[in-house]
Design a protein around this motif. Structure first.
Motif, PDB file in Angstrom:
ATOM      1  N   ARG A 139      11.315  69.260 -28.311  1.00 35.52           N
ATOM      2  CA  ARG A 139      11.026  68.136 -27.424  1.00 35.52           C
ATOM      3  C   ARG A 139       9.554  68.089 -27.026  1.00 35.52           C
ATOM      4  O   ARG A 139       8.964  67.013 -26.935  1.00 35.52           O
ATOM      5  N   VAL A 140       8.980  69.262 -26.767  1.00 37.10           N
ATOM      6  CA  VAL A 140       7.564  69.294 -26.380  1.00 37.10           C
ATOM      7  C   VAL A 140       6.692  68.757 -27.510  1.00 37.10           C
ATOM      8  O   VAL A 140       5.822  67.904 -27.294  1.00 37.10           O
ATOM      9  N   PHE A 141       6.920  69.266 -28.731  1.00 37.41           N
ATOM     10  CA  PHE A 141       6.157  68.779 -29.876  1.00 37.41           C
ATOM     11  C   PHE A 141       6.385  67.288 -30.092  1.00 37.41           C
ATOM     12  O   PHE A 141       5.435  66.513 -30.286  1.00 37.41           O
ATOM     13  N   MET A 142       7.624  66.896 -30.055  1.00 36.91           N
ATOM     14  CA  MET A 142       7.992  65.527 -30.405  1.00 36.91           C
ATOM     15  C   MET A 142       7.428  64.513 -29.418  1.00 36.91           C
ATOM     16  O   MET A 142       6.837  63.500 -29.816  1.00 36.91           O
ATOM     17  N   ILE A 143       7.587  64.775 -28.139  1.00 36.07           N
ATOM     18  CA  ILE A 143       7.163  63.803 -27.129  1.00 36.07           C
ATOM     19  C   ILE A 143       5.633  63.733 -27.039  1.00 36.07           C
ATOM     20  O   ILE A 143       5.040  62.651 -27.103  1.00 36.07           O
ATOM     21  N   ILE A 144       5.011  64.895 -26.894  1.00 33.01           N
ATOM     22  CA  ILE A 144       3.560  64.911 -26.698  1.00 33.01           C
ATOM     23  C   ILE A 144       2.821  64.364 -27.919  1.00 33.01           C
ATOM     24  O   ILE A 144       1.927  63.519 -27.806  1.00 33.01           O
ATOM     25  N   LEU A 145       3.194  64.847 -29.105  1.00 30.97           N
ATOM     26  CA  LEU A 145       2.467  64.417 -30.299  1.00 30.97           C
ATOM     27  C   LEU A 145       2.801  62.984 -30.700  1.00 30.97           C
ATOM     28  O   LEU A 145       1.975  62.307 -31.306  1.00 30.97           O
ATOM     29  N   SER A 146       4.003  62.520 -30.398  1.00 32.12           N
ATOM     30  CA  SER A 146       4.321  61.118 -30.664  1.00 32.12           C
ATOM     31  C   SER A 146       3.440  60.212 -29.815  1.00 32.12           C
ATOM     32  O   SER A 146       2.913  59.197 -30.299  1.00 32.12           O
ATOM     33  N   ILE A 147       3.275  60.571 -28.544  1.00 29.73           N
ATOM     34  CA  ILE A 147       2.390  59.801 -27.669  1.00 29.73           C
ATOM     35  C   ILE A 147       0.951  59.864 -28.177  1.00 29.73           C
ATOM     36  O   ILE A 147       0.232  58.860 -28.206  1.00 29.73           O
ATOM     37  N   PHE A 148       0.531  61.060 -28.595  1.00 27.41           N
ATOM     38  CA  PHE A 148      -0.848  61.249 -29.070  1.00 27.41           C
ATOM     39  C   PHE A 148      -1.124  60.439 -30.336  1.00 27.41           C
ATOM     40  O   PHE A 148      -2.144  59.752 -30.427  1.00 27.41           O
ATOM     41  N   VAL A 149      -0.217  60.517 -31.320  1.00 26.03           N
ATOM     42  CA  VAL A 149      -0.416  59.805 -32.587  1.00 26.03           C
ATOM     43  C   VAL A 149      -0.482  58.297 -32.355  1.00 26.03           C
ATOM     44  O   VAL A 149      -1.356  57.600 -32.897  1.00 26.03           O
ATOM     45  N   TYR A 150       0.429  57.783 -31.555  1.00 21.90           N
ATOM     46  CA  TYR A 150       0.464  56.336 -31.313  1.00 21.90           C
ATOM     47  C   TYR A 150      -0.788  55.882 -30.565  1.00 21.90           C
ATOM     48  O   TYR A 150      -1.329  54.795 -30.836  1.00 21.90           O
ATOM     49  N   TYR A 151      -1.265  56.701 -29.639  1.00 21.60           N
ATOM     50  CA  TYR A 151      -2.466  56.330 -28.890  1.00 21.60           C
ATOM     51  C   TYR A 151      -3.697  56.315 -29.798  1.00 21.60           C
ATOM     52  O   TYR A 151      -4.570  55.442 -29.657  1.00 21.60           O
ATOM     53  N   ILE A 152      -3.772  57.284 -30.722  1.00 18.85           N
ATOM     54  CA  ILE A 152      -4.908  57.332 -31.654  1.00 18.85           C
ATOM     55  C   ILE A 152      -4.930  56.091 -32.544  1.00 18.85           C
ATOM     56  O   ILE A 152      -5.995  55.515 -32.827  1.00 18.85           O
ATOM     57  N   ILE A 153      -3.755  55.647 -32.979  1.00 18.76           N
ATOM     58  CA  ILE A 153      -3.682  54.518 -33.912  1.00 18.76           C
ATOM     59  C   ILE A 153      -3.862  53.179 -33.196  1.00 18.76           C
ATOM     60  O   ILE A 153      -4.612  52.307 -33.660  1.00 18.76           O
ATOM     61  N   TYR A 154      -3.193  53.005 -32.046  1.00 20.74           N
ATOM     62  CA  TYR A 154      -3.158  51.688 -31.416  1.00 20.74           C
ATOM     63  C   TYR A 154      -3.867  51.625 -30.062  1.00 20.74           C
ATOM     64  O   TYR A 154      -3.905  50.559 -29.439  1.00 20.74           O
ATOM     65  N   ASN A 155      -4.382  52.752 -29.602  1.00 23.73           N
ATOM     66  CA  ASN A 155      -5.039  52.805 -28.292  1.00 23.73           C
ATOM     67  C   ASN A 155      -4.095  52.318 -27.186  1.00 23.73           C
ATOM     68  O   ASN A 155      -4.502  51.653 -26.233  1.00 23.73           O
ATOM     69  N   GLU A 156      -2.816  52.672 -27.339  1.00 27.65           N
ATOM     70  CA  GLU A 156      -1.779  52.303 -26.385  1.00 27.65           C
ATOM     71  C   GLU A 156      -0.868  53.514 -26.156  1.00 27.65           C
ATOM     72  O   GLU A 156      -0.592  54.274 -27.086  1.00 27.65           O
ATOM     73  N   TYR A 157      -0.409  53.667 -24.907  1.00 22.57           N
ATOM     74  CA  TYR A 157       0.589  54.704 -24.640  1.00 22.57           C
ATOM     75  C   TYR A 157       1.960  54.185 -25.042  1.00 22.57           C
ATOM     76  O   TYR A 157       2.362  53.092 -24.620  1.00 22.57           O
ATOM     77  N   ILE A 158       2.661  54.974 -25.844  1.00 19.06           N
ATOM     78  CA  ILE A 158       3.924  54.494 -26.404  1.00 19.06           C
ATOM     79  C   ILE A 158       5.055  54.517 -25.383  1.00 19.06           C
ATOM     80  O   ILE A 158       6.080  53.851 -25.562  1.00 19.06           O
ATOM     81  N   LEU A 159       4.901  55.296 -24.310  1.00 20.33           N
ATOM     82  CA  LEU A 159       5.920  55.363 -23.266  1.00 20.33           C
ATOM     83  C   LEU A 159       5.296  54.990 -21.929  1.00 20.33           C
ATOM     84  O   LEU A 159       4.229  55.491 -21.573  1.00 20.33           O
ATOM     85  N   THR A 160       5.966  54.119 -21.189  1.00 16.90           N
ATOM     86  CA  THR A 160       5.508  53.769 -19.851  1.00 16.90           C
ATOM     87  C   THR A 160       5.942  54.849 -18.860  1.00 16.90           C
ATOM     88  O   THR A 160       6.723  55.751 -19.199  1.00 16.90           O
ATOM     89  N   THR A 161       5.455  54.738 -17.636  1.00 20.22           N
ATOM     90  CA  THR A 161       5.803  55.724 -16.606  1.00 20.22           C
ATOM     91  C   THR A 161       7.303  55.742 -16.339  1.00 20.22           C
ATOM     92  O   THR A 161       7.919  56.812 -16.213  1.00 20.22           O
ATOM     93  N   LYS A 162       7.919  54.572 -16.262  1.00 19.80           N
ATOM     94  CA  LYS A 162       9.364  54.501 -16.021  1.00 19.80           C
ATOM     95  C   LYS A 162      10.143  55.099 -17.179  1.00 19.80           C
ATOM     96  O   LYS A 162      11.187  55.735 -16.983  1.00 19.80           O
ATOM     97  N   MET A 163       9.644  54.894 -18.399  1.00 23.58           N
ATOM     98  CA  MET A 163      10.306  55.490 -19.563  1.00 23.58           C
ATOM     99  C   MET A 163      10.235  57.011 -19.519  1.00 23.58           C
ATOM    100  O   MET A 163      11.217  57.706 -19.824  1.00 23.58           O
ATOM    101  N   VAL A 164       9.072  57.546 -19.143  1.00 19.22           N
ATOM    102  CA  VAL A 164       8.891  58.997 -19.076  1.00 19.22           C
ATOM    103  C   VAL A 164       9.824  59.603 -18.030  1.00 19.22           C
ATOM    104  O   VAL A 164      10.469  60.634 -18.269  1.00 19.22           O
ATOM    105  N   LEU A 165       9.920  58.960 -16.870  1.00 20.36           N
ATOM    106  CA  LEU A 165      10.814  59.460 -15.817  1.00 20.36           C
ATOM    107  C   LEU A 165      12.272  59.409 -16.282  1.00 20.36           C
ATOM    108  O   LEU A 165      13.048  60.344 -16.022  1.00 20.36           O
ATOM    109  N   SER A 166      12.653  58.342 -16.948  1.00 22.72           N
ATOM    110  CA  SER A 166      14.021  58.233 -17.470  1.00 22.72           C
ATOM    111  C   SER A 166      14.271  59.292 -18.536  1.00 22.72           C
ATOM    112  O   SER A 166      15.352  59.899 -18.594  1.00 22.72           O
ATOM    113  N   LEU A 167      13.260  59.534 -19.372  1.00 26.38           N
ATOM    114  CA  LEU A 167      13.373  60.541 -20.424  1.00 26.38           C
ATOM    115  C   LEU A 167      13.575  61.926 -19.833  1.00 26.38           C
ATOM    116  O   LEU A 167      14.401  62.708 -20.320  1.00 26.38           O
ATOM    117  N   PHE A 168      12.835  62.250 -18.765  1.00 24.13           N
ATOM    118  CA  PHE A 168      12.996  63.543 -18.099  1.00 24.13           C
ATOM    119  C   PHE A 168      14.406  63.685 -17.526  1.00 24.13           C
ATOM    120  O   PHE A 168      14.990  64.776 -17.549  1.00 24.13           O
TER     121      PHE A 168
END
Length: 321
Positions: A139-168
Motif C-alpha cells: 500500500r505504501v509503494f502503491m499509493i505514494i508512487l501512484s500519486i508521484f507518477v501522476y503528478y510528474i506526468i500531469y502536474n496534478e494530484y491524483i487523489l483529493t484530500t477527501k479521497m485520501v481520508l476515505s482511503l485511510f
C-alpha cells in the motif's frame, strides 16, 4: 510429544532422578537423545538426569548461548529462575504462585497438551504479522508512487484530500480485521529475517507500483476516455479495490487459497468493495463515473491483479523462506 516433534520442537527432559529411571521414562513418552548430566550439555542430549534445581537455569542458558529459542515448563519454586530465563516459560496448571509469576504463560488445564495450542496460536500470529507487513509495504509503494507518477506526468494530484481520508478509513478498517484472520500456520519454527523480508516486500511493492499506475493511466484514459477529474475517481476506486485483493492474495503461502478468511476480514473486504463502488457511482466526495468504468476497475483489479500477485507472492515467499 509426537505433536511437538511434528511442530519442529526438540523436546528435552530435565529430572533429578537417576539416569536409569530417566532413560526408562523418556523411552515411554517418546523423548529421544542421549542421557546426559550437567557437565555434558550437547545438542544430542535428550535427557538430563541427576540435575539439581539450579542446574535447570544453567541448561536453559547454555542452549540459548548456542542460538536456540528455549521453552521451559515447570511447577515448583525452584523452577522459577529457569522459567524466567527461558524465552518462553510455561507454568503448569498446578504450579506454585512463584512459578506462575515467573512464567510467560500458565496452562489452565492439567497436562501439557495446551502447549500445542500455544505454539499453534503463536505461529498464526506470526503469519498474520507477515501478511500485515507485506500488505502494508504494498500500500505504501502503491499509493505514494501512484500519486508521484501522476503528478510528474500531469502536474496534478491524483487523489483529493477527501479521497485520501476515505482511503485511510478503508485501509484501517481492513487492517484491524487482519487480527482475526484464519491463517495457515507453519509446521516448523520461524524467525524474523529482516533482510529477506525487506527484499520480498520490495518486490511485491514494486509490482503493484508498476501495475496500478498502468491501470489508471492506460485503461482510465485510453480505453475509458475519462477526463482528469473522472480519472481521479477511477484511481481512488482502483487503489481501494487493490487493498482487499492484495491481502487475499498474500495471506496464505500456497498458490491457491487453502484457508478461507475469517468472517470479520471477509465482511471488511466486502464492505470496502461495495462502499467504494457506490462512492464512485454516486460521486460521494468525488466526481461520479459511469457503471462501465466501475466494472472495468473491478474486473482489472480482481481478475488480473489477483492471479499475477498470487504467482509473484509464491515466488517471494520461497525467497523469504
Amino acid at each position: 510429544m509426537e505433536k511437538l516433534k511434528n511442530l519442529g520442537v526438540n523436546v528435552k527432559m530435565l529430572t533429578g532422578d537417576t539416569k536409569e529411571t530417566a532413560k526408562r521414562i523418556a523411552s515411554l513418552v517418546g523423548i529421544e537423545g542421549n542421557v546426559c548430566d550437567i557437565k555434558n550439555i550437547k545438542e544430542e542430549c535428550g535427557v538430563f538426569a541427576e540435575v539439581f534445581p539450579e542446574d535447570k537455569f544453567t541448561i536453559v542458558k547454555a542452549y540459548q548461548n548456542k542460538g536456540h529459542i528455549v521453552g521451559m515448563t515447570g511447577d515448583g519454586i525452584n523452577d522459577a529462575p529457569a522459567l524466567k530465563q527461558a524465552d518462553f516459560g510455561i507454568a503448569v496448571s498446578n504450579a506454585t504462585d512463584i512459578a506462575k509469576s515467573s512464567a510467560s504463560a500458565v496452562l489452565t488445564k492439567d497436562g501439557l497438551t495446551n502447549m500445542i495450542s500455544a505454539i499453534i496460536l503463536s505461529r498464526k500470529i506470526y503469519q498474520r504479522l507477515l501478511t500485515y507487513v507485506f500488505s502494508k509495504t504494498i500500500r505504501v509503494f502503491m499509493i505514494i508512487l501512484s500519486i508521484f507518477v501522476y503528478y510528474i506526468i500531469y502536474n496534478e494530484y491524483i487523489l483529493t484530500t477527501k479521497m485520501v481520508l476515505s482511503l485511510f478509513f478503508f485501509n484501517d478498517f481492513i487492517t484491524i480485521s487482519l487480527a482475526t484472520d484464519n491463517v495457515e500456520y507453519s509446521n516448523k519454527p520461524e524467525k524474523w529475517n529482516i533482510k529477506k523480508l525487506t527484499f520480498t516486500s520490495f518486490l511485491l511493492g514494486l509490482f503493484c507500483t508498476i501495475w496500478i499506475p498502468f491501470l489508471i493511466l492506460f485503461v482510465g484514459e485510453n480505453l475509458l476516455h475519462l477526463n482528469i477529474e473522472q480519472t481521479k475517481t477511477f484511481a481512488f476506486l482502483t487503489i481501494v479495490l487493490s487493498i482487499p485483493v492484495s491481502i487475499l492474495s498474500i495471506r496464505d503461502r500456497g498458490l491457491f487459497i487453502k484457508v478461507p478468511p475469517s468472517k470479520y476480514l471477509m465482511l471488511a473486504m466486502i464492505l470496502s468493495i461495495v462502499a467504494s463502488n457506490l462512492m464512485a457511482l454516486f460521486g460521494i466526495f468525488m466526481v461520479p463515473i459511469n457503471p462501465k468504468s466501475i466494472l472495468y476497475a473491478d474486473i482489472f483489479v480482481g481478475l488480473m491483479f489477483l492471479p499475477s500477485l498470487k504467482f509473484l507472492k509464491t515466488l517471494v515467499h520461497s525467497l523469504y523462506e
